[in-house]
Design an enzyme around this catalytic site. Structure first.
Site, PDB file in Angstrom:
ATOM      1  CE1 TYR A 291      -3.916   2.201   0.841  1.00  0.00           C
ATOM      2  CE2 TYR A 291      -2.600   3.013   2.664  1.00  0.00           C
ATOM      3  CZ  TYR A 291      -3.706   3.113   1.859  1.00  0.00           C
ATOM      4  OH  TYR A 291      -4.605   4.129   2.058  1.00  0.00           O
TER       5      TYR A 291
ATOM      6  CE  LYS B 244      -3.788   5.321  -1.193  1.00  0.00           C
ATOM      7  NZ  LYS B 244      -4.755   5.671  -2.247  1.00  0.00           N
TER       8      LYS B 244
HETATM    9  P1  NAI Z   1     -13.526   2.618   1.513  1.00  0.00           P
HETATM   10  O1  NAI Z   1     -13.177   1.178   1.492  1.00  0.00           O
HETATM   11  O2  NAI Z   1     -14.639   3.067   2.395  1.00  0.00           O
HETATM   12  O3  NAI Z   1     -13.809   3.146   0.048  1.00  0.00           O
HETATM   13  C1  NAI Z   1     -13.107   2.725  -1.070  1.00  0.00           C
HETATM   14  C2  NAI Z   1     -14.080   2.431  -2.191  1.00  0.00           C
HETATM   15  O4  NAI Z   1     -13.341   2.070  -3.369  1.00  0.00           O
HETATM   16  C3  NAI Z   1     -15.015   1.249  -1.869  1.00  0.00           C
HETATM   17  O5  NAI Z   1     -16.360   1.649  -1.952  1.00  0.00           O
HETATM   18  C4  NAI Z   1     -14.649   0.188  -2.907  1.00  0.00           C
HETATM   19  O6  NAI Z   1     -15.765  -0.582  -3.333  1.00  0.00           O
HETATM   20  C5  NAI Z   1     -14.076   1.053  -4.024  1.00  0.00           C
HETATM   21  N1  NAI Z   1     -13.177   0.267  -4.887  1.00  0.00           N
HETATM   22  C6  NAI Z   1     -12.228  -0.615  -4.493  1.00  0.00           C
HETATM   23  N2  NAI Z   1     -11.611  -1.131  -5.574  1.00  0.00           N
HETATM   24  C7  NAI Z   1     -12.194  -0.575  -6.654  1.00  0.00           C
HETATM   25  C8  NAI Z   1     -11.977  -0.691  -8.055  1.00  0.00           C
HETATM   26  N3  NAI Z   1     -11.047  -1.532  -8.554  1.00  0.00           N
HETATM   27  N4  NAI Z   1     -12.723   0.048  -8.902  1.00  0.00           N
HETATM   28  C9  NAI Z   1     -13.677   0.891  -8.417  1.00  0.00           C
HETATM   29  N5  NAI Z   1     -13.933   1.042  -7.099  1.00  0.00           N
HETATM   30  C10 NAI Z   1     -13.189   0.318  -6.233  1.00  0.00           C
HETATM   31  O7  NAI Z   1     -12.156   3.378   1.915  1.00  0.00           O
HETATM   32  P2  NAI Z   1     -11.826   4.924   2.198  1.00  0.00           P
HETATM   33  O8  NAI Z   1     -11.203   4.989   3.525  1.00  0.00           O
HETATM   34  O9  NAI Z   1     -12.973   5.797   1.896  1.00  0.00           O
HETATM   35  O10 NAI Z   1     -10.644   5.152   1.156  1.00  0.00           O
HETATM   36  C11 NAI Z   1     -10.724   6.015   0.035  1.00  0.00           C
HETATM   37  C12 NAI Z   1      -9.308   6.326  -0.432  1.00  0.00           C
HETATM   38  O11 NAI Z   1      -8.619   7.069   0.567  1.00  0.00           O
HETATM   39  C13 NAI Z   1      -8.448   5.106  -0.713  1.00  0.00           C
HETATM   40  O12 NAI Z   1      -7.634   5.351  -1.834  1.00  0.00           O
HETATM   41  C14 NAI Z   1      -7.604   4.975   0.529  1.00  0.00           C
HETATM   42  O13 NAI Z   1      -6.414   4.292   0.290  1.00  0.00           O
HETATM   43  C15 NAI Z   1      -7.380   6.446   0.858  1.00  0.00           C
HETATM   44  N6  NAI Z   1      -7.005   6.704   2.229  1.00  0.00           N
HETATM   45  C16 NAI Z   1      -7.913   6.583   3.241  1.00  0.00           C
HETATM   46  C17 NAI Z   1      -7.548   6.890   4.531  1.00  0.00           C
HETATM   47  C18 NAI Z   1      -8.511   6.876   5.634  1.00  0.00           C
HETATM   48  O14 NAI Z   1      -8.137   7.341   6.738  1.00  0.00           O
HETATM   49  N7  NAI Z   1      -9.729   6.409   5.441  1.00  0.00           N
HETATM   50  C19 NAI Z   1      -6.172   7.268   4.875  1.00  0.00           C
HETATM   51  C20 NAI Z   1      -5.303   7.407   3.756  1.00  0.00           C
HETATM   52  C21 NAI Z   1      -5.731   7.118   2.474  1.00  0.00           C
END
Ligand code: NAI
Length: 301
Positions: A167, A171
Site C-alpha cells: 500500500y 500510495k
Molecule cells: P472505503 O473502502 O470506504 O472506500 C473505497 C471504495 O473504493 C469502496 O467503496 C470500494 O468498493 C471502491 N473500490 C475498491 N476497488 C475498486 C476498483 N477496482 N474500482 C472501483 N472502485 C473500487 O475506503 P476509504 O477509507 O474511503 O478510502 C478512500 C481512499 O482514501 C483510498 O484510496 C484509501 O487508500 C485512501 N485513504 C484513506 C484513509 C482513511 O483514513 N480512510 C487514509 C489514507 C488514504
C-alpha cells in the site's frame, strides 16, 4: 469570499460508493457538479466486486438533494474498466472536467508473508487504477483546455506503516505520478494535486480508537478536495493533508547540503566528517522540477 461552485462541471469520482469518495461526491454534487459516482462494490480487500448498490445509492442521494449524478460500476484496475468510467461521463454529460482518483483496497500483511498476489492487487487498484482512469480522461481534458485531478495518497505512503509495504509503495508512487503529470498539464490548464486523508471508513475503523474515529469524519476531508477541484485553484503539485479538522501541506524537501570540489576525490570519510551539515534541514527547499533539482549540483553556495 465567493462561494466555490461546480455548475457546468463534470466530476468523475472513483470508489465513490462509500467512505471518502462518497463524501467527495455528495459535496461536489451539492455544489452543482454533474457527478459520475464510480464504485465496483466489493470487500475492503477488493474481492467479491460487482455490487451495484454502493454507487447507485450515492447517485440517488445526490439526485434526491436536487443534484445530477450517474452511477458507474466499472473497476479502475483494468484499462477497459477505466475507459468505461470515462465513457459513462461522456455519454451522460459530454465531457470530464474533474477526476478524483480515490478507489482503494487494502491487503495488509507483513512483508515476509506477502504474496505476489497481495502486492500486485494493491498496486493494480491504487497505482494502475489511477493511471488507467487518468489516461482515459487526459485527452478530453487537454482538448477542453481544462482539468482538475486529485490523487489520493496516504500517510502510510508518505511516512511508512508496518504491514503496508504494498500500500505504501502504491500510495507514494501517486505523488511521483502527480509531480510529472503536473508539468505536462500546465499549459492545458490541468491542475494535478494530491490529498493525504485521514477519516473513519471501513478501512480504518478497526485500527483506531473510537474517540479518535468520532472526530475523523470524511466530511472533514472533502472540503480540501473540493477546493483543489475548483476553477480558482490554479496550482499543481500540492500534497494536502486533511483529517479531523486539521489541514496541512506535506512536501518533499532537500537540505541545502554541502559542496565538495567535484574535480577532487571525495571519500566516505570526507562525507562522514560533514554529515551533520548534510542532514541539517534548516533552509531545505523543494526544487520545482527534476532539472532544477539536478541543476543545483552545479551552483555553489
Ligand atoms: P472505503 O473502502 O470506504 O472506500 C473505497 C471504495 O473504493 C469502496 O467503496 C470500494 O468498493 C471502491 N473500490 C475498491 N476497488 C475498486 C476498483 N477496482 N474500482 C472501483 N472502485 C473500487 O475506503 P476509504 O477509507 O474511503 O478510502 C478512500 C481512499 O482514501 C483510498 O484510496 C484509501 O487508500 C485512501 N485513504 C484513506 C484513509 C482513511 O483514513 N480512510 C487514509 C489514507 C488514504
Amino acid at each position: 469570499m465567493s462561494e466555490i461552485r461546480f455548475d457546468g462541471r463534470v466530476a468523475v469520482i472513483t470508489g465513490a460508493g462509500r467512505g471518502l469518495g462518497r463524501s467527495h461526491a455528495l459535496l461536489l454534487g451539492s455544489k452543482g457538479a454533474k457527478v459520475v459516482v464510480n464504485d465496483m462494490g466489493g470487500a475492503v480487500d477488493g474481492t467479491g466486486g460487482g455490487a451495484k448498490s454502493p454507487a447507485e445509492e450515492v447517485a440517488a442521494e445526490i439526485k434526491a438533494a436536487g443534484g445530477e449524478a450517474v452511477a458507474d460500476y466499472n473497476g479502475v484496475h483494468t484499462p477497459e474498466g477505466a475507459k468505461g468510467i470515462i465513457e459513462t461521463a461522456t455519454k451522460a454529460f459530454g465531457k470530464v472536467d474533474i477526476l478524483i482518483n480515490n478507489a482503494g483496497i487494502l491487503r495488509d500483511v507483513t512483508f515476509i508473508k506477502m504474496t505476489d498476489e497481495q502486492w500486485d492487487g494493491v498496486l493494480k487498484v491504487h497505482l494502475y487504477g489511477s493511471y488507467y482512469v487518468t489516461k482515459a480522461a487526459w485527452p478530453i481534458m487537454r482538448e477542453n483546455n481544462y482539468g482538475r485531478i486529485v490523487m489520493t495518497t496516504s500517510a502510510a505512503g508518505l511516512y511508512g506503516n508496518f504491514g503496508q509495504t504494498n500500500y505504501s509503495t502504491a500510495k507514494l508512487a501517486l505523488v511521483g505520478f502527480m509531480n510529472s503529470l503536473k508539468a505536462e498539464g500546465a499549459k492545458f490548464n490541468i491542475m494535478v494535486n494530491t490529498i493525504a486523508p485521514g477519516a473513519v471508513s471501513r478501512m480504518t475503523e478497526s485500527i483506531m480508537p473510537k474517540e479518535v474515529l468520532d472526530l475523523m469524519v470524511p466530511e472533514l476531508v472533502s472540503p480540501m478536495v473540493a477546493l483543489m477541484c475548483s476553477e480558482d485553484f490554479k496550482e499543481s503539485g500540492h500534497i494536502m493533508a486533511a483529517g479531523a479538522g486539521h489541514f496541512a501541506k506535506a512536501q518533499i524537501v532537500e537540505s541545502k547540503g554541502v559542496y565538495f570540489n567535484p574535480k577532487s576525490k571525495v571519500t566516505p570519510e570526507d562525507i562522514q566528517g560533514k554529515l551533520q551539515d548534510i542532514v541539517n534541514m534548516e533552509g531545505a527547499v523543494t526544487p520545482p522540477n527534476a532539472m532544477d533539482g539536478v541543476g543545483k549540483f552545479f551552483k555553489k553556495g
